[in-house]
Write an enzyme that holds these catalytic residues in place. Structure first.
Site, short mmCIF file in Angstrom:
data_model
loop_
_atom_site.label_atom_id
_atom_site.label_comp_id
_atom_site.label_asym_id
_atom_site.label_seq_id
_atom_site.Cartn_x
_atom_site.Cartn_y
_atom_site.Cartn_z
N THR A 177 4.71 1.83 -3.20
CA THR A 177 5.04 0.45 -3.58
C THR A 177 6.49 0.10 -3.26
OG1 THR A 177 5.80 1.09 -5.78
CG2 THR A 177 3.44 0.61 -5.53
N GLY A 178 7.27 1.12 -2.92
CA GLY A 178 8.68 0.89 -2.60
C GLY A 178 9.59 0.89 -3.83
N GLY A 179 8.99 1.01 -5.01
CA GLY A 179 9.76 0.96 -6.25
C GLY A 179 10.83 2.04 -6.32
N THR A 180 10.46 3.25 -5.94
CA THR A 180 11.40 4.38 -6.02
C THR A 180 12.60 4.14 -5.11
OG1 THR A 180 9.58 5.86 -6.50
CG2 THR A 180 11.59 6.88 -5.65
N GLU B 141 -21.12 2.31 5.11
CA GLU B 141 -21.12 3.77 5.32
C GLU B 141 -20.43 4.10 6.65
OE1 GLU B 141 -25.13 5.18 5.25
OE2 GLU B 141 -25.29 5.04 3.06
N ARG C 299 -1.10 13.98 -4.99
CA ARG C 299 -0.23 13.76 -6.16
C ARG C 299 -0.98 13.98 -7.48
NH1 ARG C 299 2.59 8.20 -4.48
NH2 ARG C 299 0.65 7.99 -3.34
N GLN C 300 -2.34 13.92 -7.42
CA GLN C 300 -3.11 14.20 -8.65
C GLN C 300 -3.54 15.66 -8.60
OE1 GLN C 300 -3.66 11.84 -11.12
NE2 GLN C 300 -4.68 13.34 -12.41
N LYS D 158 15.03 10.61 -11.79
CA LYS D 158 14.02 9.54 -11.90
C LYS D 158 12.92 9.95 -12.87
CE LYS D 158 10.33 8.88 -9.12
NZ LYS D 158 9.55 8.75 -7.88
N ASP E 277 -23.66 -1.65 5.64
CA ASP E 277 -23.42 -1.49 4.19
C ASP E 277 -22.10 -0.78 3.91
OD1 ASP E 277 -23.97 1.04 5.06
OD2 ASP E 277 -25.64 1.42 3.69
#
Ligand code: R5P
Length: 296
Positions: A221-224, A36, A93-94, A189, A34
Site C-alpha cells: 500500500t506504500g504506507g511503510t 477457471e 507473510r502469513q 516500525k 467461469d
C-alpha cells in the site's frame, strides 16, 4: 534445460531463456468463461529439466493455480525435473497463525506446489527465509538487494545512507551498504495486527544533508515507505529514494510515496511495472546455472 514462461512472468521468463541460450516451451493459456484457469504446453518437455518462471503477484490465486497447472502438465508429459522460479512468493507473510483462528497460508502454498509435482523452488527476497523450511523440497531465496544498490551506485549514489523500514529488514540495508559504501540503519516500525495501521517509534538518525535510500522487500500500500520517507525528511535528509524487490504498488501506493517526498521508486521485474528498472534475469540465470552445475 528448457524454460516455461508463465503468464505472470512472460517477459522475465523470455529474458532468462535468452541469457541462458535455451528454448522457451510455448504455452497456451486462457481463462474459461467461469474464470477457471486453463493451460496447454505447445512444445516437447519429455526428459527435459524444466524451469517454470511464474511470479505470484496479484491476482495471486490465479497465478498460483496457473503455476500448479503448468507443473502438472510438464510432469504429465514427461519432464524429468521441475524447478519453480517464483520471484514474488505470495502468502509468505502469513507464515504463522498470528491471531487465533488464522491459517498458515504459506504451508498451504507449499503443499499445493508439492501436489503439483514441483521438485524445487527459487524465490527472491522472501519475506522471512525461515518460511522456506515449510517446503517439502529444496527451496532457496536469492537476494536482489545488491542489484538494486548497484543501480543506485551507477547513478552516482556512492555512500548514500541505506535505511530499512523495520528491524526485520535491517539485513537488507546492511546488504545495500556493502555495495554503496555509506552508513545504514533501521526504523522502529510497528504494525497493529487487527487494523494494519503502522507507526514508528522515534529514533535519532544522522542523515542531515544526505541522500537516503529506503530498501524494502515489498511495497504494497506504500504506507511503510511513506512513513519512513517522512521520518527521513524530518530528520533532515536532502533526497529520499525507495528501492524494493517486489513493487506490488496497490491502489494509490505510488502517489502516497511520492507525496511523502520520495523522489524515485526503483523496483525489479519480479512484478512487471513502470518502476521495474532492475531486471532479475541475470541473478536468476546465475542461480539456475549454479544449481544445474551442482546436480552435475
Ligand atoms: C513488512 O514487514 C514488509 O517488509 C513491507 O514493509 C510491507 O509489506 C510493506 O507494506 P506496505 O507498503 O503496505 O506498507
Amino acid at each position: 534445460m528448457k524454460i516455461i514462461s508463465g503468464p505472470a512472468s512472460k517477459q522475465l521468463g523470455e529474458k532468462i531463456a535468452e541469457l541462458l541460450g535455451v528454448e522457451v516451451v510455448p504455452l497456451f493459456f486462457k481463462n474459461h468463461p467461469d474464470g477457471e484457469s486453463y493451460v496447454r504446453l505447445e512444445g516437447n518437455v519429455e526428459n527435459e529439466e524444466i524451469a517454470v518462471i511464474q511470479t505470484t503477484s496479484p491476482p495471486q490465486d490465479t497465478h498460483l493455480m496457473q503455476l500448479a497447472l503448468i507443473a502438472d502438465a510438464a510432469r504429465r508429459h514427461g519432464a524429468k525435473k521441475i524447478s519453480a522460479v517464483v520471484p514474488y512468493l505470495a502468502y509468505a507473510r502469513q507464515d504463522r497463525a498470528f491471531l487465533y483462528g488464522e491459517a498458515v497460508s504459506i504451508e498451504v502454498v507449499a503443499r499445493i506446489l508439492k501436489a503439483a509435482k514441483i521438485d524445487s523452488l527459487i524465490t527472491v527476497n522472501v519475506h522471512k527465509e525461515k518460511v522456506l523450511n515449510k517446503f517439502p523440497f529444496p527451496a532457496k531465496s536469492i537476494s536482489a538487494i545488491p542489484s538494486l544498490a548497484k543501480f543506485f551506485k551507477q547513478k552516482g549514489f556512492d555512500k548514500a545512507f541505506a535505511l530499512a523500514p523495520d528491524k526485520g529488514a535491517m539485513w537488507l540495508a546492511e546488504e545495500a551498504r556493502r555495495v554503496l559504501g555509506g552508513e545504514y540503519d533501521y526504523l522502529r516500525k510497528h504494525r497493529d495486527r487487527y487494523s494494519g495501521q503502522i507507526s514508528i517509534t522515534k529514533k535519532a538518525f544522522d542523515v542531515k544533508g544526505k541522500k537516503v535510500i529506503i530498501f524494502d522487500d515489498v511495497i504494497s500500500t506504500g504506507g511503510t515507505i511513506a512513513l519512513a520517507a517522512k521520518n527521513m525528511k524530518e530528520a533532515g535528509a536532502d533526497n529520499v529514494y525507495a528501492a524494493c524487490v517486489h513493487p506490488l504498488l496497490i491502489g494509490n501506493a505510488e502517489k502516497r510515496i511520492l507525496e511523502a517526498g520520495v523522489e524515485e521508486i526503483v523496483g525489479t521485474d519480479s512484478i512487471q511495472s513502470h518502476v521495474s528498472k532492475v531486471s532479475l534475469a541475470p541473478l536468476i540465470c546465475r542461480e539456475l546455472k549454479h544449481q544445474e552445475k551442482k546436480r552435475g
